[in-house]
Every structure is written in structure tokens, then in C-alpha cells.
Write a protein that holds these residues in place. Structure first.
Motif: not given
Length: 812
Positions: A109-112, A120-126, A526-531
Motif C-alpha cells: 500500500d505504498a502508493e496509498l 493528510r491535512h484534508l483527512f483531519v475532521p473539519l 471513497i470518503l476515506d480517500v476523497v474526504p
């Protein structure tokens, strides 16, 4: 004027050659159909109706997702370097497989991880980003205030430090640690998992073999060159082949055992190798024709019908044995055609009732929506009728053609054993005791039936062969090392929506379910990779970037470096499905090119994949989702098993009621409202209730296979009881036991052998069926030997008491 049976025998005698030729052609065609057009489908999907939720949604999902099944390969090595080397060898073998077999392979999963790290900043909850921004703003304000010489601190306590910012730092460190470690390699680096997504359903045995053959050869070679390394497989094709192998081995072994032991019993009874060969040829031909019919009508065998060959042969041979025994008995005082005519006249009706009883019992299974029962009904019911027809068409032709001079009567040992062991005196006392025992068995049956008698332990439905056990051990290792859900029963369940806008709603509902019901576990989408909320997050991150730049000027050293590590990149922008790495996008892309409409959910920590109640509860939870304007499709192995259990619980009582009513009507319609009919029904009732009571005492539970034993037992009860009752109507009951009773004992022994042979199967469900049916066989034949003569003898004993004042026995 000759009787109808005499004319019939004369017709057979004239056309014997034509009958044999036509039979040979039918057998050859049936053998071809059985060999090439009757595949064994071991998958439980083939037990459910096409409109069952698990089957229907699985078909919908198969039309949308390229990958059809999942298997894992595991590598365990003494060190990380060896593990990596062996993994490369296994990957080479996997990549050498054609695309029609393997849709994709996941081993790194290196590419992921790189993608997530870059965004990474976009995956932090608002909410957390907002809290961190506000905390940093307050921190800057406090710092500026402290630096202001004109500020007078009026509060006793200092302003709070940026707790939210500290939490963000901690989460950043935790996230970095996770991103540093590959998800496919254990923490110690010695174990690796490779996930194989096949391009076909695991029930395609030919493709399973094409996949597993090269992979197992590669595994053996890698283990040979690296003696300290172990390579194994679990789930998908590996488990399907193991289960299929257990079924086929069981079929072959039970067939060989049945053929050898039944032949031995019949040889001892018939005392003629030639007659035995003719009876064997008759039942083999009838069984093959029955399976040829199955190939044309059903089109496959499944886990419930795979062993029907032994059952059809073991039960169907009874009609031929009864006819031959009566023929040889009549042969002592008549020529072959006359003796055969008398034998047919004496056995036609009782064996017809018996075959109809068996066919009706099987047909009752066809009244349900459970496809495993329906297939059993078609093949088993047709098999009984074909065996009966063959016994009165092919077998007479064989006897007239090849055993015309045979006069040796069957062995009297079996009849003598029956009379000496079960020829009870005092028929009234026997009837009373049988009634008491039947009532006790009925009470035990009622308690058993009302106390949820179904089997929920999934381990009791699978193969316990060494190869299947090894696969389960590899799956257990995978679950312990990499978490559950990679494959197997506890594998991911997929939920597909038609509108991608519904994905957040489904994810929220599933996570809410996980909070209230721990049987639901992690959710992936998809929300895990497109937040979500990216525009709002970017606005907050812009504020944070400005604040961090300002705060960094006030700091130095390690504190400054930690703060700058939190700084969003200047070129950070919103991401969409088009920005995903190719390997990641492939996982989320459907056949029509749509991306992100499938959500995956794994069972929770409290879920036990081998507990049927948990399977049902998980299926109910997943299917409870309601969306505006659509009903999402949900498919996965746990849902399939759940639907099998639910369908059995729903259809089981219906099958029983239909079989009982149909058999009651058939006996009364053919036999009439006579003492014989009452005796037959009473013996069948006693034997069936005794069977259930013994199963309850033995702790046997009902599964999708051994439930079939109940209607079969009803059919057997009719079979044995009607033959003894019919003979007792024209002969003294003791003589009926000695003659027909001996033949019935032989028939029962052949059936007992057929059921007992199933106990050697590695599949525990088949073993359970064999044991339940064996119990039913024994209770029914005992009831036929005891109850029928007692009821028939009651008026005889009464007349004797009136004529002779001395006490009279039951059968004398």
C-alpha cells in the motif's frame, strides 16, 4: 382367462431384447449427461432461491464490480529479508496468471500511503481543524499579550495553552507512525499477506484449479528453496476446492462402501451371484437414469444433493429385492413366467405405495423456496419412481433372460431373526406399550421442536478434512496479524448505492449502528480517500498556514520544527476521484466506470463468524439501511450463510406439514380406510416421532442437510409398514414376518449401509444427515416389525380367544 400380471410377464418375455437395448441406450445417455452436464456446485448460493436477498444482491454486485471473490496468500519467514524474497517469488507466480483468472493483486500500500501523506491535512475532521485553528489563534493572542509591556494580568490563572493544538500534534505523530508501516506486513516484518481478487466466483471449480495449481506448485518450490518459510492460502478458491474435495471424496468413498456392503448382504440373502448381478445391474441403471434426469432438469448437484447416489441406490434397491425374493419364493412350485407373474401381483401395489410414499416425501421438499430442498425433491423423488419402474420392467426382463432357471430360495435366516427377536406375544399389550412410547416420543419431539432446534454452529456444516483445517488455521493467522475481514465468512460485506451522493448517508448510518451494536465494525468508502468538506477545510487550513508562519517566528528549536510539521503545503488543493493513484482507483471503479458507489463494512469485535445467530444479526443490521428512492444492494459471505439459516427456519415446518398430509391422503386413497392403513400410519408415526426423540436425546441439531432426513424417514416408514401389512393381510402375521419381514430386514440393512457410509465423509453436515437418517431408518423398521403385526393381529387374537378359552399369542 390369464391375469393381467400373467399377460404383462408374457409381454416382457416377448420384448425382453428391446427392453434391454433401450435401457442400455438410456443408461449410456444418462452416464454422458451425468459426467459432462451435472457439475457439483459446493457453494451455499446454490441452496438458496434466486430471489433470496443474498443471491439477488450478489448477482447485482457481480454485474457492477470486476472482482468476484477474494483469496489471501500468507508468507511466514524467520526474518524480513527472507519474507520479502519469498513474497517476490509468490507475486511473480500470481502475475503470471491470466487476467480472466485474477482481476488484481494487492501486496503493498505504498502508493496509498504516499497519497494520504501528501494530502493528510484534508483527512483531519473539519471540527478538529477548526478547534486547532482557534487554539492556535488564542495561543498567538496570549503570546502577543504577554509580550505587551502595557498589559496588566488581572486573572489569577494564566490563559489556557492550545490543548486542541497539542491533540492535533499527537494525532499527526500517530498518523505518521501508521503511514510508515505497510499494512500488508506484520509489525515484526516476518509475515506478509497478499490479497488476490479473482475475476470469477470461487464456485467455478475449473478456474479454481487453474488458479490454485500454479500457486500451490510455486508455494512448494519456495518452501523447498527456503526450508524455514511457510506459505499458505485461505478463502476464495482455496477453501472452495477444499470443500469440493471433501464432498467428492465423500461421494466416492460412500458409494464404494455402499456398493460393497450392500452386495455382500444381498449375496448372503439371495444366495446367487447371478441374481445378485441382475439386481445390481437394475439399481445401477435406475440410479444413472435418475441422475441423467437430474442433468436435464436441475442441471447441477449441490451440497444437499451431492450424495443422493448412495441414498437412491440404498432405498431404490428395496423394490427389486422384494420382487426377486417373492419370485424365488414362488419358483419352488411354478415355472419362471408363472412365478414372476405371482411375484409381480403380490408386490406391485405395496411397492408402488412405498415408492409413491418416498416420492411424496421428497416432493414435499419441492414445495419450499429453499433451492437445496427443491433440487433434492426433483432428484430424489424422480429417483424413487425410476427405481420402482425399473424393478418392474427392466428387472423382470433380466430375470427371464438370464436367470430363468434359478430356483434357489432366499436365505431364511433373516426372517427367522425377525420372528425370534420381534415376534412378540400379547398384541394388545404391545399396542398399549407402543402407544405409550409413541406419546413419550411425541412429548420429546414437541419440546425439541419448540426449543429452537436449528444448528447455529457453522463449524458443524463445513469440512474437517486436513486441507480445510489448514486453510482455517491460515485464516486465523491472518485475522490475528492483519485484522479480520480480508477473506472468508468474516470478510467484507459490500453495500452498493446507485447515487454517489448517498454514500455519506450510508457511512454515517453504519457508523451509528457500530456505536449501538458492536456486531457492526469498521466502514470503508471513497470518503476515506476523497474526504468530505474539502472547501471548508481548505479555508481553515489557509488560516492555520498563516498562523503557523506567524507563530514559527516566535519559536525556535524542536518546538518550532513540530509546529512547522503541521503546516499545510502551499499547493494543497482539493482532491477528487480523478486524483487517486491508479491502483487505488481500480478498487473503487465499477464496470461502467462509476467510482465510489460501493461501501465496505466489516463485522465488529463482538461478531463470531461461526455463530449463526451473529450472522443473522449482522445481516439484519446491514440490511436495515433505508435510503431515499433506492434500496442498496448488500452482498458478502456472512449474508449468504445468514440467509441459508433463515430460509431453513422458515421452510422447515412447511415441508413437514406437506409431507404428513400428502402421505396420509395417499395411504388412505390407495389402501383404503382399513385396519392395514391404520397400521401403516400408526407405525410410520411411531417410527418418525421416535427418530426425532432419539435425535433430540443425542443432541443433534437441524441444518440444511439433516432436515431432509425427516421427510425421508416418513417415506421409509410407509415403505416398510405397507409391505408387512400387505403380506399380513393374506397370510398369518407370523408367516408375514418370516417371509416379507425377512426381505424388509434385508432392504433396511441395505439402506442402513447407505446412510452409515455417509459417516465417513469429511463434511460434518453430511455426517449429521447420515446419522439422523440412520436413526430414522432403525426406528421406522422396528416400528414396522412391532406395531404393524400387533395391530393386524388384534382381531385374530380376539377370535382365537372366543373360540378357545386358553390364552393365545400374538402371532400363533
Amino acid at each position: 382367462m390369464p391375469s393381467r400380471s400373467t399377460r404383462y410377464v408374457a409381454w416382457i418375455d416377448r420384448h425382453a431384447r428391446a427392453i434391454l437395448v433401450i435401457t442400455a441406450l438410456a443408461v449410456a445417455a444418462s452416464a454422458y449427461l451425468t459426467r459432462f452436464h451435472l457439475p457439483l456446485e459446493a457453494d451455499l448460493r446454490h441452496l438458496l432461491p434466486a430471489d433470496a436477498p443474498a443471491v439477488r444482491d450478489a448477482e447485482r454486485m457481480a454485474g457492477r464490480m470486476p472482482a468476484k471473490d477474494t483469496m489471501i496468500a500468507l508468507i511466514v519467514a524467520p526474518d524480513a529479508a527472507t519474507r520479502a524474497e519469498v513474497a517476490d517469488g509468490m507475486l511473480a507466480a500470481l502475475h503470471a496468471l491470466p487476467p480472466e483468472l485474477v482481476e488484481r493483486v494487492e501486496s503493498d500500500d505504498a502508493e496509498l500511503r504516499a497519497y494520504v501523506r501528501a494530502h493528510r491535512h484534508l483527512f483531519v475532521p473539519l471540527a478538529e481543524l477548526t478547534a486547532a485553528r482557534d487554539a492556535l489563534a488564542q495561543h498567538l493572542a496570549d503570546a502577543k499579550a504577554k509580550a505587551n509591556p502595557l498589559l496588566v494580568q488581572l486573572d489569577d490563572e494564566p490563559a489556557p495553552s492550545g490543548t486542541a493544538l497539542d491533540e492535533l500534534r499527537a494525532k499527526q505523530r500517530e498518523a505518521d507512525a501508521k503511514l510508515d508501516r505497510p499494512a500488508f506486513v506484520s509489525a515484526d516484518g516476518r509475515t506478509q499477506v497478499i490479497v488476490v481478487r479473482t475475476a470469477f466466483l470461487g464456485t467455478d471449480i475449473d478456474r479454481d484449479r487453474r488458479v490454485m495449481g500454479p500457486l500451490e506448485a510455486a508455494a512448494r518450490e519456495l518452501e523447498r528453496t527456503h526450508p524455514d518459510v511457510r506459505v499458505g492460502f485461505a478463502g476464495g478458491p482455496a477453501m472452495t476446492l477444499a470443500e469440493h474435495g471433501a464432498l467428492t471424496r465423500g461421494i466416492l468413498l460412500s458409494s464404494v462402501i455402499t456398493l460393497a456392503l450392500v452386495a455382500l448382504v444381498l449375496l448372503v440373502y439371495l444366495r446367487s451371484v447371478r441374481v445378485l448381478a441382475l439386481v445390481t445391474a437394475n439399481i445401477v441403471a435406475a440410479t444413472l437414469v435418475a441422475f441423467g434426469f437430474a442433468a436435464l432438469t436441475v442441471g447441477h448437484l449441490n451440497a444437499a444433493t451431492a450424495f443422493l447416489g448412495a441414498i437412491i441406490a440404498g432405498n431404490g434397491v428395496n423394490y427389486g429385492v422384494l420382487l426377486v425374493a417373492r419370485h424365488l419364493e414362488e419358483r419352488r412350485g411354478a415355472e419362471a413366467p408363472e412365478a414372476l407373474a405371482k411375484a409381480i401381483a403380490g408386490t406391485l401395489r405395496p411397492t408402488l405405495v412405498a415408492s409413491l410414499g418416498a416420492a411424496i416425501a421428497y416432493a414435499a421438499l419441492g414445495a419450499t423456496k429453499f433451492r437445496g430442498f427443491a433440487d433434492f425433491a426433483w432428484i430424489g423423488g424422480a429417483g424413487m419412481l425410476v427405481c420402482w419402474a425399473s424393478s418392474f420392467l427392466l428387472l423382470p426382463a433380466l430375470l427371464l433372460r438370464f436367470a430363468r432357471g434359478s430356483r434357489r430360495a432366499p436365505s431364511a435366516v433373516f426372517g427367522t431373526v425377525v420372528v425370534k427377536t420381534l415376534g412378540f406375544t400379547r398384541p394388545a399389550f404391545v399396542c398399549v406399550m407402543a402407544g405409550v412410547l409413541t406419546l413419550a416420543a411425541g412429548w420429546a419431539t414437541w419440546r425439541y421442536a419448540t426449543d429452537d432446534p436449528y444448528e447455529y454452529d457453522m463449524t458443524q456444516l463445513r469440512s474437517h478434512a486436513p486441507d480445510a483445517q489448514r486453510i482455517r488455521e491460515w485464516m486465523k493467522l491472518s485475522d490475528e496479524t492483519f485484522g479480520r475481514g480480508l477473506a472468508g465468512i468474516a470478510g467484507q460485506t459490500f453495500i452498493a448505492v446507485d447515487d454517489v451522493a448517498h454514500v455519506p448517508l450510508v457511512v454515517d448510518k453504519l457508523r451509528a449502528l457500530a456505536v449501538t451494536d458492536p456486531i457492526v465494525g469498521p466502514v470503508a468508502s471513497i470518503l476515506d480517500v476523497v474526504p468530505p468538506d474539502q472547501e471548508a477545510k481548505l479555508a481553515v487550513l489557509a488560516d492555520l498556514r498563516t498562523q503557523i508562519d506567524e507563530a514559527a517566528g516566535m519559536l525556535d528549536g524542536e518546538t518550532r520544527d513540530e509546529l512547522l510539521a503541521l503546516r499545510p503545503a502551499d499547493d494543497l488543493a482539493a482532491v477528487s476521484a480523478r486524483d487517486l493513484p491508479p491502483a487505488l482507483a481500480a478498487k473503487l471503479t465499477e464496470r461502467d466506470g462509476a467510482v465510489g458507489r460501493v461501501i465496505a463494512v466489516r463485522p465488529g469485535a463482538s461478531f463470531d463468524e461461526y455463530d449463526g445467530r451473529d450472522l443473522i444479526a449482522f445481516a439484519d443490521a446491514v440490511r436495515s439501511l433505508e435510503l431515499p428512492g433506492e434500496h442498496p444492494a448488500a452482498a458478502g459471505p456472512s449474508l449468504l450463510f445468514a440467509d441459508v439459516l433463515v430460509q431453513i427456519r422458515r421452510d422447515g415446518p412447511l415441508v413437514t406439514v406437506i409431507a404428513i398430509v400428502a402421505l396420509l391422503i395417499m395411504v388412505i386413497a390407495i389402501v383404503g380406510r382399513t385396519r392395514r392403513a391404520f397400521a401403516v400410519l400408526a407405525a410410520t408415526t411411531a417410527g418418525t416421532l421416535a427418530m426425532v426423540a432419539v435425535c433430540a436425546a443425542a443432541g443433534l441439531k437441524i441444518n440444511f442437510l439433516d432436515f431432509v432426513a425427516l421427510p425421508i424417514t416418513l417415506g421409509l416408514g410407509i415403505d416398510y409398514a405397507i409391505n408387512i401389512a400387505d403380506r399380513a393381510a393374506t397370510a398369518e402375521p407370523r408367516e408375514a414376518l418370516r417371509s416379507t419381514g425377512g426381505t424388509v430386514l434385508v432392504c433396511s440393512m441395505t439402506t442402513i449401509i447407505g446412510y452409515a457410509s455417509l459417516l465417513v465423509s469429511d463434511n460434518l453436515a453430511i455426517r449429521g444427515f447420515g446419522l439422523a437418517s440412520l436413526i430414522g431408518e432403525i426406528t421406522c423398521v422396528l416400528a414396522a416389525f412391532v406395531v404393524v403385526p400387533a395391530i393386524v393381529a388384534l382381531p385374530i387374537a380376539r377370535r382365537r380367544r372366543q373360540a378357545v378359552p386358553q390364552p393365545a399369542g400374538l402371532l400363533t
